[in-house]
Design an enzyme around this catalytic site. Structure first.
Site, PDB file in Angstrom:
ATOM      1  N   SER A  63       8.520  -2.078  -9.602  1.00 24.06           N
ATOM      2  CA  SER A  63       8.930  -2.229  -8.213  1.00 24.06           C
ATOM      3  C   SER A  63       8.740  -3.670  -7.760  1.00 24.06           C
ATOM      4  O   SER A  63       9.529  -4.511  -8.113  1.00 24.06           O
ATOM      5  CB  SER A  63       8.257  -1.255  -7.254  1.00 24.06           C
ATOM      6  OG  SER A  63       8.978  -1.250  -6.038  1.00 24.06           O
ATOM      7  N   HIS A  68       2.602 -13.283   1.569  1.00 22.70           N
ATOM      8  CA  HIS A  68       2.964 -14.229   2.622  1.00 22.70           C
ATOM      9  C   HIS A  68       1.658 -14.851   3.101  1.00 22.70           C
ATOM     10  O   HIS A  68       0.712 -14.131   3.412  1.00 22.70           O
ATOM     11  CB  HIS A  68       3.680 -13.509   3.771  1.00 22.70           C
ATOM     12  CG  HIS A  68       4.771 -12.610   3.284  1.00 22.70           C
ATOM     13  ND1 HIS A  68       6.000 -13.081   2.885  1.00 22.70           N
ATOM     14  CD2 HIS A  68       4.803 -11.275   3.080  1.00 22.70           C
ATOM     15  CE1 HIS A  68       6.745 -12.068   2.478  1.00 22.70           C
ATOM     16  NE2 HIS A  68       6.043 -10.961   2.584  1.00 22.70           N
ATOM     17  N   CYS A  83       5.777   1.872  -9.043  1.00 23.58           N
ATOM     18  CA  CYS A  83       6.265   3.214  -9.369  1.00 23.58           C
ATOM     19  C   CYS A  83       5.857   3.521 -10.807  1.00 23.58           C
ATOM     20  O   CYS A  83       5.897   2.642 -11.664  1.00 23.58           O
ATOM     21  CB  CYS A  83       7.788   3.270  -9.282  1.00 23.58           C
ATOM     22  SG  CYS A  83       8.412   2.914  -7.644  1.00 23.58           S
TER      23      CYS A  83
END
Length: 132
Positions: A63, A68, A83
């Protein structure tokens, strides 16, 4: 619910301002986290903002990982969605260590689908109820 993945939503504080503003340090931290998480890298994008801050996203076979940074606050936000196989918790530990965050809050969300939906074919659950 049939679980198909684990999604970690992370806030981290008191991290190194210098590291949070260094795109190469973020790139290294992401690569180390991907390796520690037993994930498979497809693509990695790292962007430096002006006057400060870095965003990095890793597309994984499992995935993604996104980070940030707000160096001026010693803060970063990360999002790790795995996943199937992989170790998102271990990947997050590596990010925390690499960026020297002293305080971390992690919300662990089980992702998946209902095996039997209701008559509306929708399942609505307030976000706050999914937090661990």
């Amino acid at each position: 619910m049939k679980q198909v993945g684990t999604h970690l939503v992370v806030d981290a504080w008191e991290a190194s301002e210098d590291l949070l503003n260094d795109p190469e340090a973020i790139r290294r931290a992401m690569l180390e986290a991907i390796s520690a998480g037993d994930a498979t890298l497809i693509d990695l994008c790292v962007h430096q903002f002006s006057p400060h801050g870095v965003t990095a996203t890793a597309t994984l076979a499992e995935s993604h990982i996104a980070i940030h940074t707000w160096p001026e606050h010693g803060y970063f936000a990360a999002d790790l969605f795995f996943c199937g196989r992989g170790k998102p918790e271990r990947a997050m530990e590596v990010l925390q260590t690499a960026l020297k965050a002293k305080k971390v809050r992690t919300r662990d969300i089980t992702r998946g689908f209902e095996e039997a939906a209701d008559s509306t074919n929708r399942v609505r659950e307030p976000f706050y109820q999914t937090l661990v």
